[in-house]
Design a protein around this motif. Structure first.
Motif, PDB file in Angstrom:
ATOM      1  N   VAL A 190       3.830  -1.846 -10.416  1.00 46.65           N
ATOM      2  CA  VAL A 190       5.121  -1.623  -9.389  1.00 46.65           C
ATOM      3  C   VAL A 190       4.799   0.112  -8.349  1.00 46.65           C
ATOM      4  O   VAL A 190       4.501   0.301  -8.172  1.00 46.65           O
ATOM      5  CB  VAL A 190       6.598  -1.867  -9.298  1.00 46.65           C
ATOM      6  CG1 VAL A 190       7.212  -1.049  -8.227  1.00 46.65           C
ATOM      7  CG2 VAL A 190       7.191  -2.703  -9.735  1.00 46.65           C
ATOM      8  N   VAL A 191       4.822   0.992  -9.789  1.00 50.48           N
ATOM      9  CA  VAL A 191       4.179   2.921  -9.397  1.00 50.48           C
ATOM     10  C   VAL A 191       2.724   2.665  -9.087  1.00 50.48           C
ATOM     11  O   VAL A 191       2.531   3.214  -8.334  1.00 50.48           O
ATOM     12  CB  VAL A 191       4.819   3.367 -10.701  1.00 50.48           C
ATOM     13  CG1 VAL A 191       3.829   4.739 -10.618  1.00 50.48           C
ATOM     14  CG2 VAL A 191       5.815   3.190 -11.178  1.00 50.48           C
ATOM     15  N   GLU A 192       1.791   1.594  -9.291  1.00 54.89           N
ATOM     16  CA  GLU A 192       0.508   2.090  -8.963  1.00 54.89           C
ATOM     17  C   GLU A 192       0.295   1.432  -7.670  1.00 54.89           C
ATOM     18  O   GLU A 192      -0.186   1.858  -6.599  1.00 54.89           O
ATOM     19  CB  GLU A 192      -0.116   0.888  -9.733  1.00 54.89           C
ATOM     20  CG  GLU A 192      -0.468   1.956 -11.612  1.00 54.89           C
ATOM     21  CD  GLU A 192      -2.079   0.835 -11.919  1.00 54.89           C
ATOM     22  OE1 GLU A 192      -1.678   0.047 -11.810  1.00 54.89           O
ATOM     23  OE2 GLU A 192      -2.429   1.755 -12.942  1.00 54.89           O
ATOM     24  N   GLN A 193       0.939   0.941  -7.422  1.00 51.02           N
ATOM     25  CA  GLN A 193       1.263  -0.408  -6.029  1.00 51.02           C
ATOM     26  C   GLN A 193       1.890   0.673  -5.159  1.00 51.02           C
ATOM     27  O   GLN A 193       1.117   1.033  -3.748  1.00 51.02           O
ATOM     28  CB  GLN A 193       2.210  -1.150  -5.798  1.00 51.02           C
ATOM     29  CG  GLN A 193       1.257  -2.496  -6.621  1.00 51.02           C
ATOM     30  CD  GLN A 193       1.829  -3.321  -6.091  1.00 51.02           C
ATOM     31  OE1 GLN A 193       3.308  -3.514  -5.607  1.00 51.02           O
ATOM     32  NE2 GLN A 193       1.614  -4.878  -7.645  1.00 51.02           N
ATOM     33  N   ARG A 194       2.893   1.673  -5.173  1.00 54.50           N
ATOM     34  CA  ARG A 194       3.566   2.860  -4.493  1.00 54.50           C
ATOM     35  C   ARG A 194       2.739   3.829  -4.309  1.00 54.50           C
ATOM     36  O   ARG A 194       2.610   4.858  -3.400  1.00 54.50           O
ATOM     37  CB  ARG A 194       4.387   3.625  -4.945  1.00 54.50           C
ATOM     38  CG  ARG A 194       5.529   3.824  -3.999  1.00 54.50           C
ATOM     39  CD  ARG A 194       6.847   4.093  -4.262  1.00 54.50           C
ATOM     40  NE  ARG A 194       7.314   5.515  -3.294  1.00 54.50           N
ATOM     41  CZ  ARG A 194       7.999   4.788  -2.155  1.00 54.50           C
ATOM     42  NH1 ARG A 194       7.927   3.976  -1.836  1.00 54.50           N
ATOM     43  NH2 ARG A 194       8.130   5.369  -1.405  1.00 54.50           N
ATOM     44  N   THR A 195       1.771   4.588  -5.670  1.00 50.77           N
ATOM     45  CA  THR A 195       1.632   5.643  -5.831  1.00 50.77           C
ATOM     46  C   THR A 195       0.067   5.667  -5.306  1.00 50.77           C
ATOM     47  O   THR A 195      -0.473   5.145  -6.223  1.00 50.77           O
ATOM     48  CB  THR A 195       1.471   6.002  -7.405  1.00 50.77           C
ATOM     49  OG1 THR A 195       3.303   6.618  -7.738  1.00 50.77           O
ATOM     50  CG2 THR A 195       1.680   8.065  -7.728  1.00 50.77           C
ATOM     51  N   PRO A 196      -0.091   6.460  -4.488  1.00 49.55           N
ATOM     52  CA  PRO A 196      -1.968   6.636  -4.131  1.00 49.55           C
ATOM     53  C   PRO A 196      -2.820   7.355  -4.707  1.00 49.55           C
ATOM     54  O   PRO A 196      -2.131   8.060  -5.236  1.00 49.55           O
ATOM     55  CB  PRO A 196      -1.903   7.039  -2.300  1.00 49.55           C
ATOM     56  CG  PRO A 196      -1.072   7.999  -2.480  1.00 49.55           C
ATOM     57  CD  PRO A 196       0.486   7.250  -3.159  1.00 49.55           C
ATOM     58  N   ARG A 197      -3.710   6.859  -5.176  1.00 54.92           N
ATOM     59  CA  ARG A 197      -4.560   7.414  -5.651  1.00 54.92           C
ATOM     60  C   ARG A 197      -5.556   8.353  -5.627  1.00 54.92           C
ATOM     61  O   ARG A 197      -5.662   7.666  -4.565  1.00 54.92           O
ATOM     62  CB  ARG A 197      -5.503   6.749  -7.338  1.00 54.92           C
ATOM     63  CG  ARG A 197      -4.824   5.136  -8.538  1.00 54.92           C
ATOM     64  CD  ARG A 197      -3.809   6.841  -8.610  1.00 54.92           C
ATOM     65  NE  ARG A 197      -2.442   5.251  -9.597  1.00 54.92           N
ATOM     66  CZ  ARG A 197      -1.382   6.239 -10.131  1.00 54.92           C
ATOM     67  NH1 ARG A 197      -1.575   7.296 -10.170  1.00 54.92           N
ATOM     68  NH2 ARG A 197      -0.307   5.144 -10.809  1.00 54.92           N
TER      69      ARG A 197
END
Length: 209
Positions: A196-203
């Motif tokens: 979930v965090v990866e989907q929300r946080t742009p890299r």
């Protein structure tokens, strides 16, 4: 209790002390390692909703950390939410080791009681048999019924040692298995939160050389 001490002699005293200690540890670990305390129901779902909505202020995360071992692990993921997945995973593994150590508190003592109980009981039996045979050397065999009664009293320590050790061994193995199950479930919750965090946080895009 006094009758047991009289029947088995002084080695019964440490055996009775070990039995009381084992009972106390089993009750304490049983209460501490309740599933509702280690992994509160629906906590993982709630945290994933917070993460998806961006409700991740430091006070919120710190409150989560204090709720339970699962909350501590999920808070570790949120602490590293702006870092790479590898960093988050390393953080989870590090916190997980500390949680395992905390949940396994007193289990070494319980395992020691399970191992020492039969040995202490056997020691008491050997001491009783030595005393009985020394008495035979001094006064002869005498009454056979009295001799059989002396052997029976000597064996009381062995039986008591087994009575102490068996519940301690069963509880030790059961708690270890329960902790291993908790760790697997908490790891699953942590991985789901990382997704979930990866989907929300742009890299950040890699810079061209």
């Amino acid at each position: 209790m006094l009758e047991l001490v009289k029947a088995g002699g002084w080695p019964m005293i440490p055996l009775l002390m070990l039995s009381a200690l084992a009972l106390a540890l089993i009750v304490e670990r049983g209460w501490t390692l309740r599933r509702t305390r280690v992994m509160p129901p629906k906590l993982g779902d709630e945290v994933r909703v917070w993460a998806a909505r961006g409700n991740l202020d430091p006070g919120h995360i710190e409150s989560l950390r204090q709720t339970s071992p699962l909350g501590t692990l999920l808070a570790a993921v949120l602490d590293m939410r702006n870092r790479s997945r590898e960093v988050m995973r390393e953080r989870v593994e590090d916190v997980g080791r500390h949680l395992v150590h905390r949940m396994e508190r007193y289990l070494n003592t319980l395992g020691t009681i399970a191992a020492a109980g039969p040995l202490l009981g056997l020691f008491g039996t050997v001491v009783g048999m030595i005393q009985m045979f020394l008495g035979i050397l001094d006064y002869g065999i005498g009454d056979v019924n009295q001799l059989a009664g002396g052997i029976g009293k000597a064996l009381v320590c062995t039986a008591t040692g087994m009575i102490v050790a068996i519940p301690a061994l069963v509880a030790h193995r059961w708690f270890r298995g329960r902790i291993a199950e908790y760790i697997i479930d908490m790891e699953h919750e942590a991985i789901a939160l990382m997704d979930v965090v990866e989907q929300r946080t742009p890299r950040a895009a890699p810079q061209a050389a």
